[in-house]
Motif scaffolding. Structure first.
Motif, PDB file in Angstrom:
ATOM      1  N   GLY A 169       0.820  -1.212   0.000  1.00 33.57           N
ATOM      2  CA  GLY A 169       0.000   0.000   0.000  1.00 33.57           C
ATOM      3  C   GLY A 169       0.850   1.257   0.000  1.00 33.57           C
ATOM      4  O   GLY A 169       0.527   2.237  -0.684  1.00 33.57           O
ATOM      5  N   GLY A 170       1.955   1.241   0.769  1.00 37.96           N
ATOM      6  CA  GLY A 170       2.861   2.381   0.781  1.00 37.96           C
ATOM      7  C   GLY A 170       3.500   2.617  -0.567  1.00 37.96           C
ATOM      8  O   GLY A 170       3.663   3.776  -0.999  1.00 37.96           O
ATOM      9  N   LEU A 171       3.844   1.529  -1.272  1.00 33.35           N
ATOM     10  CA  LEU A 171       4.431   1.656  -2.609  1.00 33.35           C
ATOM     11  C   LEU A 171       3.434   2.287  -3.578  1.00 33.35           C
ATOM     12  O   LEU A 171       3.776   3.173  -4.369  1.00 33.35           O
ATOM     13  N   ILE A 172       2.177   1.840  -3.502  1.00 31.87           N
ATOM     14  CA  ILE A 172       1.150   2.405  -4.385  1.00 31.87           C
ATOM     15  C   ILE A 172       0.890   3.869  -4.032  1.00 31.87           C
ATOM     16  O   ILE A 172       0.674   4.715  -4.912  1.00 31.87           O
ATOM     17  N   ALA A 173       0.928   4.200  -2.716  1.00 33.14           N
ATOM     18  CA  ALA A 173       0.742   5.589  -2.297  1.00 33.14           C
ATOM     19  C   ALA A 173       1.849   6.483  -2.845  1.00 33.14           C
ATOM     20  O   ALA A 173       1.609   7.653  -3.176  1.00 33.14           O
ATOM     21  N   TRP A 174       3.062   5.940  -2.948  1.00 31.14           N
ATOM     22  CA  TRP A 174       4.158   6.716  -3.526  1.00 31.14           C
ATOM     23  C   TRP A 174       3.861   7.069  -4.986  1.00 31.14           C
ATOM     24  O   TRP A 174       4.114   8.194  -5.425  1.00 31.14           O
ATOM     25  N   PHE A 175       3.303   6.116  -5.727  1.00 34.97           N
ATOM     26  CA  PHE A 175       2.923   6.403  -7.102  1.00 34.97           C
ATOM     27  C   PHE A 175       1.837   7.478  -7.142  1.00 34.97           C
ATOM     28  O   PHE A 175       1.798   8.309  -8.056  1.00 34.97           O
ATOM     29  N   SER A 176       0.949   7.463  -6.160  1.00 34.81           N
ATOM     30  CA  SER A 176      -0.066   8.506  -6.071  1.00 34.81           C
ATOM     31  C   SER A 176       0.593   9.871  -5.933  1.00 34.81           C
ATOM     32  O   SER A 176       0.188  10.838  -6.589  1.00 34.81           O
ATOM     33  N   TYR A 177       1.629   9.958  -5.106  1.00 36.56           N
ATOM     34  CA  TYR A 177       2.330  11.227  -4.929  1.00 36.56           C
ATOM     35  C   TYR A 177       3.018  11.666  -6.216  1.00 36.56           C
ATOM     36  O   TYR A 177       3.009  12.853  -6.570  1.00 36.56           O
TER      37      TYR A 177
END
Length: 451
Positions: free
Chosen positions: A241-249
Motif C-alpha cells: 500500500g505504501g508503494l502504491i501511495a508513492w505512485f499517487s504522490y
C-alpha cells in the motif's frame, strides 16, 4: 580506451548507448529486437523473451513475495491451487496489452494525454484509493466474493491486483516497454488510427506481458513456501500500500506542477491531505466499520479540496511565474537557469553553434515531467555535467511550444511520440549525434559534449 570504444559505437549509430556489462549488453540486444517494426512470429518470440528477461531485473524482485502472499492469502482453503495465480498472471498480461492498444490507437502519443494536469490528478486519486484498499482500509466489492455476504476472496479482485502489479512493474521495466512503444510509434508515422495496427500493438505488448508474468505465475503456483497466515501478512499489505501511495504522490506532483505549483509545496499538500484523511478517520466512533469510516473520511477530504478549488477559481490569484518573469529583450529568445543559458528557438541555437563551432544539446521539457525536473536539478548540482553543458549550445523545447510538434513529426525522433524526457545532441549543421530518454546517462552525454 573504454571511452573511445563507447564513443565509436555511438557514432556508428545514433541510438542510445548502453554500458558494456553482460546484463546491459543482453538488454540492448533484446531491446533492438523488440523495437523492430514487425508482426512476424519471431518478433513475438523476442517479445516474450524480453518480458521473461525483464522479470529477472533486481527491481522486480520485491514484487515476488508480495505476489506469493496475495495468492496465499486469497486462495480458498482446500481448493485448487491454480485459479488465483492464473487470475493474477492474467491481470498483469492484460495491463501490458492495454498499453499496446492505447499506443496503437494513439500512434504512441501518450504524452498528449499524460501531460494534461487533470489526467495526472485523476490517476493520483485512483492510486490513493488502491493504496487504501490494499491496506484493508477501504473495501471494493470486487475484491471479495461474488455473492453478498460471501467472505471468500473473488477471482476478479485477484485479477485487479494483477493489473496493479503490471502497472507497478512497468516503472521498473521501462526501457523494455519504451523500446516496444517507440517501435509502434515509428511504425505509424501518419499518427492515424488503423484497427489492424492497434490490434498488433496490443498483441505485441501482450506477448511481452506474458513473458514478464510467467515468473510471477510460477511463484504463485510453486515457488512460495511461506509461513502460515498471521500478522506478518498485514505488514506485507501495508508495504504494498505504501508503494502504491508513492505512485499517487508522483502523479499528484505531475498534475499540480502543470498548474504551476512549486515542488516544495506539493510535498506539503500531499502530507496535509494524508493527515486530514487520518484525522477524519480517527475522529469517528470505533463502532463504525473501518471501511465506512474511510469512505466518510474521503468524502470530507473531497469536500475540502472542492472548497479550495472553488476559492482558487473565484479569488484573484498571484501572477504566474511566466508573467512575472516576462520582459522585453532584443536578440534571440533565451532562458537563464543558474549559470546555463538556454536558447528557446532552434534557428537561433544552430546559428550560435555554427558561429562557435560547438554541438547543440536539446532538452525536451514538460512541466508535468518529474524526470525532466530531476535532470534540471542535475544541471545545477553535478559539476561535471554543468561544465560539459556550459561548453555547448543549449536548446530547450517545451512541450507547449509550437516547435515541439515539428520535432515530434521528425522521423528521427519517434521517442517524442511516447513521452518525456528526451535529450538530443546534434552538430552545428543539425545532424543527429546522440539521443536518449534516460536522464541518468550523463556520462554518455558528456562524452559527446566534450568530444
Amino acid at each position: 580506451m573504454k571511452k573511445v570504444l563507447i564513443l565509436t559505437l555511438a557514432l556508428a549509430s545514433p541510438l542510445t548507448v548502453h554500458a558494456t556489462d553482460p546484463l546491459s549488453s543482453m538488454n540492448a540486444w533484446v531491446e533492438g529486437q523488440l523495437s523492430a517494426n514487425s508482426g512476424s512470429a519471431m518478433a513475438f518470440v523476442f517479445l516474450f523473451l524480453g518480458g521473461l528477461l525483464a522479470s529477472l531485473l533486481p527491481c522486480v524482485y520485491p514484487l515476488y513475495p508480495i505476489t506469493a502472499s496475495i495468492v496465499k492469502g486469497r486462495a480458498k482453503p482446500g481448493g485448487a491451487r491454480w485459479p488465483h495465480p492464473l487470475a493474477y498472471f492474467s491481470g498483469m498480461a492484460v495491463m501490458y496489452a492495454l498499453f499496446g492498444l492505447i499506443a496503437g490507437v494513439s500512434g504512441g502519443a501518450f504524452n498528449v494525454v499524460l501531460r494534461l494536469p487533470a489526467v495526472n490528478l485523476a490517476i493520483a486519486a485512483i492510486f490513493l484509493l488502491l493504496a487504501l484498499a490494499t491496506c484493508g482500509w477501504l473495501h471494493f466489492h470486487f475484491f471479495g466474493g461474488g455473492q453478498i455476504g460471501d467472505k471468500t476472496p473473488g477471482l476478479m479482485g485477484t485479477f485487479v491486483m494483477g493489473l496493479g502489479a503490471g502497472l507497478l512493474s512497468s516503472s521498473c521495466v521501462g526501457p523494455f516497454v519504451i523500446s516496444i512503444l517507440i517501435g509502434i510509434a515509428s511504425g505509424d508515422a501518419s499518427g492515424g488510427f488503423a484497427l489492424g495496427a492497434a490490434l498488433i500493438a496490443a498483441a505485441k505488448m501482450l506477448a511481452f506481458g506474458i513473458g514478464l508474468g510467467t515468473t510471477f505465475l510460477v511463484v504463485g503456483l510453486f515457488g512460495a513456501r511461506l509461513p502460515k497466515s498471521g500478522k506478518w501478512m498485514k505488514y506485507v499489505q501495508w508495504a504494498l500500500g505504501g508503494l502504491i501511495a508513492w505512485f499517487s504522490y508522483v502523479y499528484l506532483e505531475k498534475g499540480l506542477s502543470g498548474y504551476g505549483c512549486e515542488s516544495s509545496a506539493i510535498g506539503l499538500i500531499f502530507a496535509g491531505a494524508l493527515l486530514l484523511l487520518f484525522a477524519a478517520f480517527r475522529l469517528q466512533p470505533d463502532s463504525v466499520e473501518p471501511s465506512q469510516r474511510m469512505e466518510r473520511a474521503l468524502l470530507a477530504l473531497l469536500a475540502v479540496i472542492s472548497i479550495l478549488a472553488l476559492a482558487r477559481g473565484i479569488l484573484p490569484g498571484a501572477p504566474s511565474r511566466q508573467t512575472t518573469a516576462a520582459h522585453v529583450q532584443s536578440g534571440p529568445e533565451v532562458e537563464q537557469s543558474g549559470h546555463l543559458k538556454w536558447f528557446l528557438n532552434r534557428d537561433d541555437a544552430l546559428a550560435e553553434a555554427k558561429q562557435r563551432g560547438k554541438p547543440v544539446f536539446v532538452d525536451f521539457y514538460g512541466s508535468w515531467c518529474a524526470n525532466c525536473k530531476a535532470f534540471e536539478e542535475l544541471t545545477h548540482t553535478n559539476e561535471a555535467l554543468g561544465k560539459a553543458l556550459g561548453g555547448a549550445v543549449l536548446l530547450k523545447i517545451r512541450d507547449t511550444s509550437p516547435d515541439f510538434k515539428v520535432w515530434q513529426n521528425d522521423s528521427r525522433f519517434p521517442e517524442l511520440k511516447v513521452g518525456l524526457p528526451f535529450f538530443v545532441i546534434m552538430d552545428a549543421s543539425g545532424n543527429l549525434l546522440y539521443k536518449t530518454s534516460d536522464y541518468t546517462r550523463i556520462d554518455e552525454m558528456m562524452l559527446f559534449l566534450e568530444g
